[in-house]
Structures are given as C-alpha cells and as structure tokens.
Design a protein around this motif. Sequence first.
Motif: not given
Length: 327
Positions: A49-76
């Motif tokens: 996700g962080r690698l993709i977010a960084q490259a998408m930020s460059a293309d979109l011209g806006q930061p793509v900011v990663v937020e980790n919302v872990g727990g419950a097997g990825g459902t949260l």
Amino acid sequence: MSRLSRRSFAASVAAAAMARPALGQGAYPTRPVTMVIPFAAGGPTDTVGRLIAQAMSADLGQPVVVENVGGAGGTLGAQRVANARPDGYSILLHHIGMATIPTLYRRLSYDAINGFETLGLVTEVPMTLVARRNIEATNLQELVALIRQRGEALNYANAGIGAASHLCGLLLMKAVDTRMTTVPYRGTGPAMNDLVAGTVDLMCDQTTNTTEQIRAGTIRGFAVTTPERVSALPDMPTAAQGGLPGFEVSVWHGLYAPRGTPAPITERLNRALVAALQDATIARRFADLGTAPVPVARATPQLHRDFWQADIAKWRPLIQAAGQFAD
Ligand code: ASP
C-alpha cells in the motif's frame, strides 16, 4: 521513508501538481486522499500500500496518506471505507480477504459484497511458510513431523480470521491433518516481530514480509505456496516439492472506493493506479520482495470486479464445508 526519499517524494508531488492545468471548481482531487490499509503498519499489505500510495500521489498531485486500521481480520478497515463518504477521499487497499470475508463473517456492519467500487487489481504475492529461526526442523519434512508431534503445543501466528495468514494456516493444518494453537494479531507486521523474537513458532505470510527476514536469517523459511519457485528466494522449495502437494495459495491485492463514488473519480483513481503499476521503482522493489505489479491490462475496474466476485464464489463452498465461521 528516509529523509532523502521524503524530500524527493515531496518534490515529485509538487512537480506533478504544477504540471497540471489549474483545477476548476469540482476538480478532483483538491486535498489529500486517505488510503486505508486494513492491517497494522510494517506488514505486507502495508508495504504494498505505501509503495502504491507514493506513486499515486505523484500522479494525482495530492498526497495519498496511508492510515492503518487493523483488527478483526481486515474487516475493520474495510468497514471504514465501505461506510465512508463516496467522494474519492477514502480508498481501501485490501487483499484476498475481500473474497473470503463475505462467507467467513455472517454478521458485519457493512456490505462486504456490494459496498465497494473496484478500482483495479494491484499485485499477486506468493506466501511462504516460515518459523522462528531456532525451530527444531531444517526442512519441510522435518517441520511436518514436528507439527504432527507437538500439535497444539505449537503457536501459529496470524492476522485474524479472514487474513491470508489465517487462510494459509487452515490449508496447512488440513494438509498435515493436525491443529496448532493460533495467535491472532492486528497484522503480520507485529506477528513478524514476535516470530523474530521467538515468542511464537510458525507463520505463513506473503513474501513481501518474509523475504528480507529469511535472507537475513532472523527467521527460517520452509516453502513457498505457489506452483513455481520464487526468483527472490531461489533456494526455497515449493510446498509440493517439499512433500505437501495441494498446499497452495497466493494473495491478490486490489484497490477499492466506497459504493457510489462517481465514475469520473473512480476513473481518475484507476489512471493513478495504472501509473503506479508502470513505475519502474515499484516494479524493482516488488521484484526484490518476490512479486510483480499486475499487467496493466488486468488493472481495470471491470476485470477486478469479475475476478473478485469469482473468488468469492470459489471460496464460499470451501469455507461452508469447513464450517469455520468468524461468529
Ligand atoms: N499478511 C497479513 C495477512 O495475513 C496481513 C498484513 O498484515 O498485511 O493477511
């Protein structure tokens, strides 16, 4: 991110922003986009996700900011995005759990099948069976014998029901016909810390989390769960070569927006994803970690939706037959 790469990242975002014509009223994006990762920081989904977010930020011209919302097997994390405003400022990077969760979880507070717009597939990653480095086995046959001998005295780490590590553990326990004790984490990043420390015994996880640890000798790798060997780990046998045919699984990742996100926005996000998939730095980094970006021809919203829905249909009877639900 190092200080240098942070600086060049900021510079590339600024350059991309300047390269675009002035954005009119209603243009997208005009502010940072949040990419939710449904597992803890430092794990394999986070790495992708962080690698993709960084490259998408460059293309979109806006930061793509990663937020980790872990727990419950990825459902949260999935719930956060499914229930977010469909305005393009909340997106989700998830994995194969999107195909198993709709059957594994019978009570969810979001629509796990119809709650999302698909934006494109990202990558497919082999898994590896790994153990603490001082485990009393040096190859897969010895490890299988150890699992059969110790059973529930062995601790198998995973990222909760619905995680790829959970699924891989179920397949492993079925293949060796022995149960172990499972220890759930908010992601396999923190689980890896405990495996390195030796406080849990075994784990099955994507090469994007295990390759560097195996190479450094901080954990011991036993097999890859793909039909072919992985070039980043050339000495590691496949599970079939090591004596466990049928113990096979790889983890696909895809990008999502909440259902109802307008088409011009999903199309813009897909273009940014395609740009990321064509980024040479990402291809190199993925290769180092035993994976590759999907070919851009496969990164369309429609192919992603078809693939995802077919995978839900593939896993449903297997999960129902196993009768192992999250509730
Ligand atoms: N690899 C994990 C899983 O078991 C999740 C993660 O932490 O990325 O699904």
